[in-house]
Design a protein around this motif. Structure first.
Motif, PDB file in Angstrom:
ATOM      1  N   SER A  91       0.946  -1.312   0.091  1.00 47.06           N
ATOM      2  CA  SER A  91      -0.085  -0.097   0.241  1.00 47.06           C
ATOM      3  C   SER A  91       0.564   1.298  -0.013  1.00 47.06           C
ATOM      4  O   SER A  91       0.630   2.223  -0.745  1.00 47.06           O
ATOM      5  CB  SER A  91      -0.955  -0.062   1.330  1.00 47.06           C
ATOM      6  N   LYS A 130      -2.500  -4.462  -3.952  1.00 49.83           N
ATOM      7  CA  LYS A 130      -3.419  -3.413  -3.189  1.00 49.83           C
ATOM      8  C   LYS A 130      -4.910  -3.366  -3.955  1.00 49.83           C
ATOM      9  O   LYS A 130      -4.814  -3.429  -5.137  1.00 49.83           O
ATOM     10  CB  LYS A 130      -2.816  -2.145  -3.221  1.00 49.83           C
ATOM     11  N   THR A 133      -5.463  -2.206  -7.733  1.00 51.62           N
ATOM     12  CA  THR A 133      -4.342  -2.287  -8.727  1.00 51.62           C
ATOM     13  C   THR A 133      -4.812  -2.613  -9.985  1.00 51.62           C
ATOM     14  O   THR A 133      -4.212  -1.952 -11.084  1.00 51.62           O
ATOM     15  CB  THR A 133      -3.484  -3.385  -7.946  1.00 51.62           C
TER      16      THR A 133
END
Length: 159
Positions: A91, A130, A133
């Motif tokens: 992240s 994440k 994405t």
């Protein structure tokens, strides 16, 4: 450990470059792992830069994204930068990539008069991604597969 990171990073970059080149009908290789990216590839209204520094009027510390796609037809530029951090840093790496290239985006817009966006491609060392994405990867020409990126990254990790 640094060599392992470079290997994972390089293999995914190679796949992305291959997909982009195929999209623009540049590549004749059947498989991504046979592809050997050139620093500068030009076709019609597009220029693809591979690991190539962007020279700006003002000194920018971070001026070498992994892949740059200049689209003169649509007046856009994509800065694609890849990272394979430990899973716990996925992240923060996405946000770091977006912030890191902001100055370069601004300079490119001034110099080349192209609307510029950064696309972070961040895959954890064990394949973690994440949320969201896929929305970044979908912006990359050539329709690269997020699952294929994860597979390449995992297979490129030495046991």
């Amino acid at each position: 450990m640094p060599d392992e990171y470079k290997n994972r990073h390089g293999r995914v970059e190679q796949y992305l470059h291959w997909k982009i080149c195929k999209h623009f009908y540049v590549n004749t290789y059947s498989y991504w792992y046979e592809h050997h990216p050139e620093s500068v590839t030009e076709v019609q209204d597009f220029t693809i830069l591979w690991d190539y520094p962007i020279h700006t009027d003002r000194t920018i510390q971070v001026n070498r994204p992994d892949i740059v796609i200049k689209d003169k037809k649509n007046n856009t530029c994509l800065l694609i930068d890849m990272s394979v951090p430990s899973d716990r840093n996925v992240s923060s790496k996405v946000y770091e990539k977006l912030a890191k290239y902001k100055d370069l985006e601004i300079e490119i817009e001034k110099m080349w008069h192209l609307k510029t966006n950064t696309i972070p491609v961040v895959i954890g060392a064990l394949g973690l991604i994440k949320k969201g994405t896929n929305q970044y990867v979908e912006k990359i020409p050539g329709d690269p597969s997020l699952q294929e990126i994860q597979k390449i990254e995992l297979n490129s990790t030495e046991q």
